[in-house]
Design a protein around this motif. Structure first.
Motif, mmCIF file in Angstrom:
data_model
loop_
_atom_site.group_PDB
_atom_site.id
_atom_site.type_symbol
_atom_site.label_atom_id
_atom_site.label_comp_id
_atom_site.label_asym_id
_atom_site.label_seq_id
_atom_site.Cartn_x
_atom_site.Cartn_y
_atom_site.Cartn_z
ATOM 1 N N LEU A 260 0.728 -1.132 0.089
ATOM 2 C CA LEU A 260 -0.128 -0.073 -0.004
ATOM 3 C C LEU A 260 0.801 1.392 -0.251
ATOM 4 N N LEU A 261 2.015 1.143 0.665
ATOM 5 C CA LEU A 261 2.941 2.506 0.509
ATOM 6 C C LEU A 261 3.955 2.437 -0.501
ATOM 7 N N THR A 262 4.091 1.429 -1.319
ATOM 8 C CA THR A 262 5.305 1.553 -2.378
ATOM 9 C C THR A 262 4.808 1.277 -3.895
ATOM 10 N N GLY A 263 3.404 0.378 -3.780
ATOM 11 C CA GLY A 263 3.033 0.170 -5.443
ATOM 12 C C GLY A 263 3.636 -1.038 -5.889
ATOM 13 N N LEU A 264 4.484 -1.671 -5.227
ATOM 14 C CA LEU A 264 5.262 -2.823 -5.669
ATOM 15 C C LEU A 264 4.130 -4.044 -5.920
ATOM 16 N N TRP B 127 16.741 -8.037 3.056
ATOM 17 C CA TRP B 127 17.080 -7.135 3.841
ATOM 18 C C TRP B 127 18.456 -6.422 3.504
ATOM 19 N N ASP B 128 19.005 -7.226 2.583
ATOM 20 C CA ASP B 128 20.360 -6.777 2.142
ATOM 21 C C ASP B 128 20.057 -5.552 0.871
ATOM 22 N N ASP B 129 18.991 -5.810 0.169
ATOM 23 C CA ASP B 129 18.554 -4.873 -0.942
ATOM 24 C C ASP B 129 18.194 -3.505 -0.300
ATOM 25 N N ILE B 130 18.167 -3.156 0.983
ATOM 26 C CA ILE B 130 17.713 -1.920 1.560
ATOM 27 C C ILE B 130 18.749 -0.936 1.610
ATOM 28 N N ASP B 131 18.757 0.354 1.163
ATOM 29 C CA ASP B 131 19.830 1.339 1.214
ATOM 30 C C ASP B 131 19.253 2.026 2.296
ATOM 31 N N TRP B 132 19.190 2.181 3.472
ATOM 32 C CA TRP B 132 18.911 2.818 4.525
ATOM 33 C C TRP B 132 18.975 4.296 4.580
ATOM 34 N N LEU C 6 14.866 0.331 -8.990
ATOM 35 C CA LEU C 6 15.355 0.649 -7.746
ATOM 36 C C LEU C 6 14.225 1.593 -7.039
ATOM 37 N N THR C 7 13.335 0.973 -6.339
ATOM 38 C CA THR C 7 12.092 1.735 -5.783
ATOM 39 C C THR C 7 12.338 2.776 -4.721
ATOM 40 N N PRO C 8 11.999 4.015 -4.471
ATOM 41 C CA PRO C 8 12.002 4.849 -3.513
ATOM 42 C C PRO C 8 11.267 4.403 -2.391
ATOM 43 N N LEU C 9 11.677 4.985 -1.078
ATOM 44 C CA LEU C 9 11.028 4.352 0.072
ATOM 45 C C LEU C 9 10.624 5.776 0.905
ATOM 46 N N SER C 10 9.379 5.728 0.948
ATOM 47 C CA SER C 10 9.146 7.122 1.645
ATOM 48 C C SER C 10 9.232 6.866 3.254
#
Length: 501
Positions: free
Chosen positions: A236-240, A250-255, A272-276
């Motif tokens: 709901l927050l990303t549209g993936l 978890w390793d795919d996240i760039d915090w 590369l999807t952005p994270l709000s």
């Protein structure tokens, strides 16, 4: 191999020369070059003809000696040489017949040599062919399959699953086209999937509206499966897409950058999807399992959750929402972005669409937004008209006096209320009396009140009022967001119409 003058008298007297079963013993005819008699170790004899085709020497068996006379065999050899000289391979039909592949061989080769490397959903293709085509056509030659064989299968699937039937038809067409290129099917063989009409398909337009979002979130928070709850929140927050999220690690996240790297997606490109900030906060709330690298963990150690269909069905049932699917959440993201004024190009980039036409299928608007757009358009049109035509009448707002009056008023079946007027109405008379006057059920009236956050009298309220007791009303709380100015309810009975003063 010797050359002799072949005569009917010496055909059966020619001995077998050479050693070994595979050794060819051919007596060539002195009268006709490239024609001869082959003698087998078993004593069997056959007429043969040698010729060249595309620079390669080939030998074809014409017939057994017992079936043709020597003169007839020579005539057949002359015709054979003439065909070869004209560019036709005399042995072609027999070679093609021996090398012809069955439908099972074609399906296996298509999956292994083509689908695995070039089709992301090759496992689905393999399952469709195994369940739909192979049970009845496994041992048939692929070159013998026609449209008359495929059409009954397509029709049988389409009686209940038209989309699956059309997918099956597309798969058959692609497979036989590839079979022609790979040599499994003759080039001139008509594609058995061509000429068959598709079942009509309707584009799905379901998404979660502003009114449905609040009960959906309440039901989502009540879900017992923790990872399914977090997974649906992330969708709901990303549209993936669901599979993209479930395969994320978890390793795919760039915090630091606030991004999530997705490998190859449905359109064949990495994402590369952005994270709000809400998405990052949700990710931090997801508990990690030491031996599981996936974000949305499943019950099997070291593996992700297999799917979100069943949890969403439970959530939709609790929320009272009908026909909600997992992909509808992705459609909700696209629709809400479009309603907020986001450009289609940006929405397509967020949803990782390669074609803008795909994005158009996600940009849906609510009824109120379409009504407002048409109202603005109508006002612009009327600005060019004469003054009397510019007077647009707003829908009359019903008050307590207009609803709770004697019957026999002018007919009206669509009723508009302000929120304050409806609150006053439900605390003035019982719901059964109000619903009867409006021509609706008390359930419909209760739904409208819940949607507008209007409190209603509790059980026993009207009994205490009739007993002379003084019972306090529940005050009207602030309105919920995205609520229209006028509340509409449709009835099947007429009611008096007059504007509230």
């Amino acid at each position: 191999m010797p050359t002799v003058a072949l005569e009917p008298e010496n055909l059966h007297a020619l001995p077998h020369l050479g050693s070994g079963v595979n050794h060819q013993c051919i007596y060539w005819d002195a009268k006709l070059e490239c024609f001869g008699v082959r003698v087998y170790p078993s004593g069997r004899r056959a007429y043969v003809c040698a010729y060249r085709f595309h620079g390669r020497k080939r030998l074809t068996v014409l017939a057994r000696v017992e079936r043709l006379s020597l003169d007839e065999a020579r005539t057949m050899a002359v015709l054979c040489l003439a065909r070869a000289a004209g560019g036709d391979d005399p042995k072609g039909p027999s070679r093609r017949k021996r090398s012809a592949k069955t439908v099972a061989q074609l399906c296996m080769a298509f999956i292994e040599q083509h689908a695995r490397a070039k089709r992301l959903n090759w496992k689905t293709d393999q399952s469709v062919l195994r369940r739909r085509l192979l049970p009845t056509h496994r041992h048939r030659l692929a070159a013998a399959v026609t449209s008359a064989d495929i059409e009954p299968i397509h029709r049988a699937i389409g009686t209940q699953h038209p989309y699956a039937a059309n997918h099956f038809l597309d798969l058959v067409r692609v497979m036989f086209n590839w079979g022609k290129v790979a040599g499994f099917v003759p080039r001139d063989h008509p594609n058995p999937g061509a000429g068959i009409g598709y079942f009509p398909e309707r584009r799905r337009r379901r998404y979660i509206t502003h009114v449905e979002m609040a009960p959906f979130i309440r039901a989502l928070e009540a879900e017992d499966n923790e990872y399914a709850r977090h997974g649906l929140w992330m969708l709901l927050l990303t549209g993936l897409r669901m599979r993209e999220l479930l395969k994320a690690r978890w390793d795919d996240i760039d915090w630091e950058m606030g991004t999530l790297f997705i490998g190859l997606t449905k359109n064949g490109e990495p994402l590369l999807t952005p994270l709000s900030d809400p998405a990052l906060a949700r990710l931090k709330a997801i508990p990690r399992i030491a031996d599981n690298p996936y974000i949305i963990c499943g019950r099997k150690p070291g593996h992700p959750l297999t799917g979100l269909k069943r949890p969403l069905e439970r959530i939709a049932q609790r929320a009272g929402l009908a026909s909600i699917r997992v992909h509808d959440i992705r459609r909700t993201v696209g629709s809400w972005l479009a309603q907020a004024g986001t450009s289609l190009h940006l929405i397509g980039d967020v949803l990782n669409h390669r074609d803008l036409k795909t994005t158009l299928g996600y940009a849906y608007f609510q009824t109120q937004q379409r009504r407002d757009a048409l109202a603005d358009h109508g006002n612009r049109v009327l600005s060019f008209a004469a003054e009397p035509l510019r007077l647009t009448a707003a829908p009359p707002v019903l008050s307590v006096e207009h609803v709770l009056q004697p019957k026999g008023s002018p007919a009206r079946h669509r009723h508009y209320f302000s929120r304050e007027a409806l609150h006053e109405l439900v605390w003035t008379a019982p719901a059964t009396e109000i619903s009867e006057q409006l021509g609706v059920s008390d359930v419909a009236l209760a739904k409208l009140c819940r949607r507008a956050a209007i409190p209603r009298p509790g059980r026993g309220y009207w009994a205490r009022v009739e007993a002379g007791q003084r019972v306090a009303r529940v005050p009207l709380p602030p309105p919920p967001g995205h609520l229209p100015e006028l509340l509409r309810i449709r009835g099947n009975k007429p009611v008096a119409v007059a504007a509230a003063s």
